[in-house]
Design an enzyme around this catalytic site. Sequence first.
Site, PDB file in Angstrom:
ATOM      1  CB  CYS A  12      41.432  48.372  32.889  1.00  0.00           C
ATOM      2  SG  CYS A  12      43.350  48.653  32.330  1.00  0.00           S
ATOM      3  CG  ASN A  15      47.138  46.944  29.192  1.00  0.00           C
ATOM      4  OD1 ASN A  15      47.986  46.592  28.505  1.00  0.00           O
ATOM      5  ND2 ASN A  15      46.858  46.098  30.488  1.00  0.00           N
ATOM      6  CB  CYS A  17      45.733  52.361  36.109  1.00  0.00           C
ATOM      7  SG  CYS A  17      46.224  53.941  35.489  1.00  0.00           S
ATOM      8  NE  ARG A  18      40.614  51.053  35.594  1.00  0.00           N
ATOM      9  CZ  ARG A  18      39.448  51.357  34.816  1.00  0.00           C
ATOM     10  NH1 ARG A  18      38.255  50.966  35.551  1.00  0.00           N
ATOM     11  NH2 ARG A  18      39.630  51.820  33.941  1.00  0.00           N
ATOM     12  CB  SER A  19      44.159  45.419  33.059  1.00  0.00           C
ATOM     13  OG  SER A  19      44.693  46.295  32.131  1.00  0.00           O
ATOM     14  CG  ASP A 129      40.184  55.271  35.270  1.00  0.00           C
ATOM     15  OD1 ASP A 129      41.266  55.171  35.809  1.00  0.00           O
ATOM     16  OD2 ASP A 129      39.729  55.627  34.325  1.00  0.00           O
TER      17      ASP A 129
HETATM   18  P1  4NP Z   1      43.223  52.231  33.177  1.00  0.00           P
HETATM   19  O1  4NP Z   1      43.117  53.639  33.734  1.00  0.00           O
HETATM   20  O2  4NP Z   1      42.095  51.890  32.216  1.00  0.00           O
HETATM   21  O3  4NP Z   1      42.929  51.349  34.594  1.00  0.00           O
HETATM   22  O4  4NP Z   1      44.617  51.673  32.649  1.00  0.00           O
HETATM   23  C1  4NP Z   1      43.148  54.694  32.847  1.00  0.00           C
HETATM   24  C2  4NP Z   1      44.280  55.184  32.145  1.00  0.00           C
HETATM   25  C3  4NP Z   1      44.358  56.074  31.271  1.00  0.00           C
HETATM   26  C4  4NP Z   1      43.197  56.742  31.010  1.00  0.00           C
HETATM   27  C5  4NP Z   1      42.111  56.334  31.477  1.00  0.00           C
HETATM   28  C6  4NP Z   1      42.004  55.326  32.632  1.00  0.00           C
HETATM   29  N1  4NP Z   1      43.295  57.956  30.162  1.00  0.00           N
HETATM   30  O5  4NP Z   1      42.255  58.646  30.040  1.00  0.00           O
HETATM   31  O6  4NP Z   1      44.217  58.060  29.322  1.00  0.00           O
END
Ligand code: 4NP
Length: 162
Positions: A12, A15, A17-19, A129
């Site tokens: 993702c 790294n 939240c989703r992955s 997201d």
């Molecule tokens: P992830 O979510 O890609 O599922 O881990 C996010 C985590 C942080 C951010 C964006 C998406 N950020 O903008 O910091």
Amino acid sequence: MNDGLTRVLFVCLGNICRSPTADAVFRQRVQERGLAARIRVDSCGTAEWHVGKPPDPRSVAAARERGYDLSPLRARQLCWEDYFEFDYLLAMDASNLDVLRREAPLDYAGHIGLLLDFAPEAPEREVPDPYYGDGGGFVRVLELVEAASEGLLAEIAHRDRS
Ligand code: 4NP
């Protein structure tokens, strides 16, 4: 690599939240089916912002509600070696899929695709997201990842038989 081990990397943006959610859910499925010696699971982000950090507490809490433990995971960034170590590089959304394809060695022989290609019944093609959302997105991530985990296990089992 044809050594009886299948290596799966969930990808993702951050790294956190989703992955990591996909990592913990799929890892648990693999363990429940006694496949831990046959399937290696990991996750990473395409961005470097959160490297070394634990998963987002909202992801940890939502996953714990459903019996998954995200707490041992720490964020890391996609690296060149990942293309040599993983058979499946599975992106959570189209923009991270673009990065995976753009950075790939020309002769990468593994599978690069979207995780939700393994959940054809889901209405979404991308795992949304949840980071800036109202909180409900974290449960939706779990639902989508659970659905895709079953399809991915079936795919790996099919590939191992053929
Ligand atoms: P992830 O979510 O890609 O599922 O881990 C996010 C985590 C942080 C951010 C964006 C998406 N950020 O903008 O910091």
